[in-house]
Design a protein around this motif. Structure first.
Motif, PDB file in Angstrom:
ATOM      1  N   THR A 109     -10.569  -9.462   4.700  1.00 25.58           N
ATOM      2  CA  THR A 109     -11.651 -10.057   3.901  1.00 25.58           C
ATOM      3  C   THR A 109     -11.840 -11.538   4.210  1.00 25.58           C
ATOM      4  O   THR A 109     -12.976 -12.021   4.306  1.00 25.58           O
ATOM      5  CB  THR A 109     -11.353  -9.883   2.402  1.00 25.58           C
ATOM      6  N   HIS A 112     -14.109 -12.296   7.076  1.00 27.33           N
ATOM      7  CA  HIS A 112     -15.540 -12.154   6.782  1.00 27.33           C
ATOM      8  C   HIS A 112     -16.063 -13.357   5.989  1.00 27.33           C
ATOM      9  O   HIS A 112     -17.205 -13.782   6.187  1.00 27.33           O
ATOM     10  CB  HIS A 112     -15.780 -10.855   6.011  1.00 27.33           C
ATOM     11  N   PHE A 159     -19.086  -5.921   2.063  1.00 24.90           N
ATOM     12  CA  PHE A 159     -18.633  -6.335   0.734  1.00 24.90           C
ATOM     13  C   PHE A 159     -19.008  -5.309  -0.339  1.00 24.90           C
ATOM     14  O   PHE A 159     -18.323  -5.212  -1.359  1.00 24.90           O
ATOM     15  CB  PHE A 159     -19.174  -7.723   0.395  1.00 24.90           C
ATOM     16  N   LEU A 162     -16.167  -2.924  -0.116  1.00 27.00           N
ATOM     17  CA  LEU A 162     -14.982  -3.517  -0.747  1.00 27.00           C
ATOM     18  C   LEU A 162     -15.060  -3.410  -2.267  1.00 27.00           C
ATOM     19  O   LEU A 162     -14.069  -3.096  -2.934  1.00 27.00           O
ATOM     20  CB  LEU A 162     -14.855  -4.991  -0.351  1.00 27.00           C
ATOM     21  N   GLU A 166     -12.312  -1.787  -4.963  1.00 25.50           N
ATOM     22  CA  GLU A 166     -11.507  -2.809  -5.641  1.00 25.50           C
ATOM     23  C   GLU A 166     -11.233  -2.419  -7.094  1.00 25.50           C
ATOM     24  O   GLU A 166     -12.142  -2.034  -7.821  1.00 25.50           O
ATOM     25  CB  GLU A 166     -12.234  -4.160  -5.586  1.00 25.50           C
ATOM     26  N   TYR A 175     -17.053  -9.637  -5.011  1.00 22.96           N
ATOM     27  CA  TYR A 175     -17.509  -8.864  -3.847  1.00 22.96           C
ATOM     28  C   TYR A 175     -18.956  -8.408  -4.037  1.00 22.96           C
ATOM     29  O   TYR A 175     -19.757  -8.428  -3.092  1.00 22.96           O
ATOM     30  CB  TYR A 175     -16.613  -7.648  -3.636  1.00 22.96           C
TER      31      TYR A 175
END
Length: 327
Positions: A109, A112, A159, A162, A166, A175
């Motif tokens: 992460t 990015h 994202f 993600l 999460e 995110y």
């Protein structure tokens, strides 16, 4: 006197010339040498050197080839330092894109996030490139913008994925916001995705804030009941135990909310949880002792009453037997 005036005039003229040279330099003259130098720099960034980059962002390859064509079509005298400025900006954009592309392929992460920071730098470079007429007339800033939009669309997807996986709500919301912002910068193709992710982030943030406020209230209530359990307001037997039960219940309510959101605040609850458990165990022991005493007293009374009952029953039997004998 005339000689002194002449010296003064000459001094003024020299001053004017120096000022003009320092602050108003003549336009840089072009040269074939500068043209060759710029073309060599462009050729060094050819598809052979950056195959992955130009495969992912063909807009950049088109921008590079258009720049080569523009330079090749210019006379040597037309290739000036101004030309070098916008060509260098374009080459800088390509170099930044190369770093950005590598980072965006990572599964980490933080890579990015770093790529998005580089994208902001690229955006500033595109703004600078847009100030040069030759670059603008040939659509170079537009091509770089299209490549940047492509990058942002990819980050929006990354994202979003993600956020779906999460568990910690606070991070999930971040995110979702990053995904929404990236989709928004991704151009017209992902406007609806940006709106969708923005809605999700606002919804999750509202629920999270509501639950955290409730959890905080539960913890406050738990601390209050814990204090009352340690120093009960009344001497009524069991008052302290009732308070610690309430403290335990309020704590568990808060704990469930923190666990629901996998919040970092969970780590800060160990202290109060331990305090509640210690007081609970202590009061439980005291309560059991009191109950045991009551049971003991009750047992003694029961035994006494039972013996009295047996004695009374025996007397009753003797009385009945006597009556039978008399009769």
């Amino acid at each position: 006197m005339k000689k002194r005036n002449l010296v003064t005039v000459m001094t003024i003229l020299l001053t004017v010339i120096v000022v003009n040279i320092l602050f108003f330099p003549p336009p840089a003259a072009g040269s074939d040498e500068l043209k060759r130098e710029l073309l060599e720099e462009l050729l060094s960034a050819d598809i052979v050197e950056k195959p992955d980059l130009f495969a992912d962002y063909d807009e950049l390859y088109l921008a590079k080839t258009k720049t080569q064509a523009v330079l090749q079509g210019m006379q040597g005298r037309e290739v000036t330092l101004v030309t070098k400025e916008w060509v260098d900006i374009l080459l800088g954009i390509i170099d930044d894109f190369e770093m950005l592309a590598d980072l965006s392929k990572s599964s980490v992460t933080s890579d990015h996030i770093e790529a998005i920071a580089i994208a902001e730098r690229i955006n500033s470079s595109i703004t600078m490139l847009n100030q040069y007429d030759t670059a603008k007339e040939n659509g170079l800033p537009m091509l770089a913008e299209l490549a940047l939009e492509r990058f942002y669309r990819g980050e929006g997807e990354f994202f979003e994925m993600l956020s779906r996986n999460e568990q910690e709500t606070r991070v999930k919301i971040e995110y979702e916001k990053t995904s929404s912002t990236s989709y928004k910068k991704g151009g017209v193709y992902t406007i609806s995705d940006a709106s969708r992710m923005e809605f999700e982030s606002r919804r999750d943030e509202w629920v999270y804030k509501r639950d955290m406020e409730r959890a905080s209230d539960y913890i406050t209530a738990s601390r209050s009941h814990l204090a009352s359990a340690r120093s009960p307001p009344s001497g009524f037997f069991g008052a302290a135990f009732i308070e610690i039960i309430k403290a335990k219940d309020s704590f568990e309510q808060a704990q469930r909310l923190y666990e629901k959101h996998q919040d970092v605040e969970l780590g800060n609850l160990k202290g109060i949880e331990s305090e509640i458990e210690i007081v609970y165990q202590s009061l439980m022991f005291e309560t059991l002792k009191v109950v045991a005493v009551y049971l003991l007293i009750l047992s003694v009374l029961t035994i006494i009453l039972w013996k009295d009952f047996e004695r009374w029953d025996g007397d009753l039997d003797d009385t009945g037997l006597g009556e039978e004998l008399i009769g």
